[in-house]
Design an enzyme around this catalytic site. Structure first.
Site, mmCIF file in Angstrom:
data_model
loop_
_atom_site.group_PDB
_atom_site.id
_atom_site.type_symbol
_atom_site.label_atom_id
_atom_site.label_comp_id
_atom_site.label_asym_id
_atom_site.label_seq_id
_atom_site.Cartn_x
_atom_site.Cartn_y
_atom_site.Cartn_z
ATOM 1 C CD GLU A 238 -3.021 -4.911 -13.430
ATOM 2 O OE1 GLU A 238 -4.019 -4.784 -14.166
ATOM 3 O OE2 GLU A 238 -2.547 -3.936 -13.025
ATOM 4 C CB CYS A 275 -7.084 -4.292 -15.309
ATOM 5 S SG CYS A 275 -6.624 -3.114 -14.213
#
Length: 502
Positions: A238, A275
């Site tokens: 990620e 994020c």
């Protein structure tokens, strides 16, 4: 700073020592993968209990290392414990193995049909690279580690340099839990290593998969190294996202102020170090848009942020903001307070830019990790759709809208389905629910595999593979596939879900 002092007190492992840990994990896998689910359940629940026991110490140390508020850290520990227990519940229920049985038909013409049964089996030792911004939930005992352990895979955890002492404490929790539940030696190890050795770990044949949370450059380096192996392995990285937010006209006509307040709070939460931080907002030019922008700028002017996670993150954020300020066609919409701030405290900043200028400049589509946002004013609906289509893969994409907007912007919703792993209506992207249906992932470059998630129970399938057993006698089959269904799990029998035995 405390970060520097803590880092200096830890000794980095050398490559020969790391090899020993990896080989131990490979040996442990041959035992651990054969353990009944009940033993893995006991292991996971004991990890949760160990973390709860030292909660106060964890919060104190993590606060010193990361500067995150203590309230946020307590909440993150709750999330971590709940996540561990959720995976224990998944193992306890048992149907996660996706057992599929196609029964034989010896009389089928022109050829007899064999008995074929399938289920998920663990891959092998997994190397987990934890995040800087979540010292618990995406760290040593975070979702990557726990989903791998739940799947039956040993874990080697590469300690993040931003919170080494916190990582050491949580590693101790897992190690004590492993000892108390009689897990095989090597089922878990934390590795404090230099960056180049962290990259080298991916190339070792003992490692069967990789999970990573961090920057694009870090994740892509691991992915490329794994792809160059004689036997490539999956890397679930990620790597970041700008999490575009589309603000539609009827929404701003009726709720401009409330929408601005909510999004400014989301963008500055935790100094913008999420994020899923909403870093890009797109809207049509209108008086209502100007009201939204004015309110957003006013909200930002009242904001202050705590120190960022590390000096390196602060330096990168500050450089990114200066880079944005130097771009022709972009204007500062608003900035947070600057007086009396700690040395590494981020200053929130928002920019505005015309849609045409946004489309011409790739730098405006990059992630600037921190409390920065770019507000794009499109000339018309066609340009707004063009902006949506040029975006890279994202973790999230949000639309703030009314029913009137939904009826008018069908093409936008269609375009966004191909851009993100999680699509949101009238909600801020920060805050990722841990459950069964969550997807925390997305198309490249948000992640290296859009088919996976790093949050929620579906994360377990990153570390398993399907295996079919053809014409196996019942006694040789895994217990989940045997005729009697002693575990009482859901299985797909000749195409239909059932708990019945054969």
């Amino acid at each position: 700073m405390m970060n520097g002092k803590l880092k200096e007190s830890h000794t980095l492992l050398e490559w020969p020592e790391v090899i020993t840990y990896m080989e131990s994990a490979e040996v442990a896998f041959e035992h651990y993968r054969r353990y009944p689910a009940s033993r893995r359940i006991d292991f996971l629940r004991q990890i949760a209990r160990e973390i709860a026991t030292i909660r106060l110490n964890l919060v104190e140390i993590a606060h010193q290392e990361t500067h995150l508020p203590e309230g946020r850290l307590h909440g993150e520990i709750d999330r971590t414990i709940n996540q561990i227990n959720l995976f224990a519940e998944v193992l306890e229920e048992g149907s996660w193995v996706n057992a599929i049985i196609d029964t034989a038909n010896p009389q089928r013409i022109p050829a007899p049909k064999p008995d074929i049964r399938q289920m998920q089996l663990p891959l092998g030792p997994v190397c987990v690279y934890g995040a800087s911004n979540f010292p618990f939930a995406f760290s040593v005992a975070g979702g990557d580690t726990i989903s791998a352990l739940a799947a039956g895979c040993p874990v080697l955890y590469k300690v993040h340099e931003g919170h080494p002492q916190t990582s050491q404490l949580v590693s101790g929790c897992i190690e004590r839990a492993a000892s108390q539940t009689d897990m095989p030696q090597g089922v878990f190890a934390s590795l404090m290593v230099a960056r180049e050795i962290g990259l080298q770990v991916v190339t070792h044949p003992s490692i069967a998969a990789v999970a990573f949370t961090g920057s694009f450059s870090g994740g892509k380096a691991l992915y490329d190294a794994a792809a160059r192996r004689p036997v490539p392995i999956p890397v679930y990285a990620e790597m970041g996202s700008i999490n575009p937010v589309f603000l539609l006209p009827d929404q701003l006509k009726h709720h401009a102020e409330a929408t601005a307040i909510a999004l400014a709070a989301s963008n500055t939460l935790g100094a913008g170090q999420f994020c899923t931080n909403p870093g890009l907002m797109v809207m049509l030019q209108s008086p209502e848009t100007e009201h939204f922008l004015s309110t957003y700028g006013s909200q930002l002017a009242e904001q202050t942020c705590h120190d960022m996670l590390t000096p390196g993150i602060y330096t990168a954020y500050s450089a990114g903001v200066e880079r944005l300020k130097s771009i022709n066609g972009i204007q500062v919409l608003g900035e947070g307070k600057t007086e009396g701030l700690p040395s590494d405290a981020a200053v929130p900043v928002a920019f505005r830019v015309r849609g045409a200028d946004f489309l011409r400049n790739d730098a405006l589509r990059e992630e600037y990790f921190g409390p920065a946002s770019i507000h794009v004013i499109a000339e018309d609906t066609a340009q707004l759709l063009e902006i949506a289509k040029v975006l890279d893969g994202q973790l999230t994409s949000s639309v703030w809208c009314t029913d009137v907007d939904i009826d008018s912007f069908g093409l936008l919703f269609q375009a966004l389905e191909g851009k993100a792993g999680r699509l949101i209506i009238n909600g801020a992207p920060t805050g990722v629910e841990v459950g069964h249906a969550m997807v925390h992932g997305g198309p490249f470059p948000a992640t290296t595999d859009a088919r996976s998630t790093s949050v929620g129970t579906q994360a377990i399938y990153r570390f398993t593979r399907p295996v079919s057993y053809q014409n196996y006698p019942d006694r040789l089959l895994p217990v989940e596939l045997r005729d009697g269904n002693r575990l009482g799990i859901w299985r797909k029998l000749d195409g239909e879900l059932t708990k019945q035995s054969l």
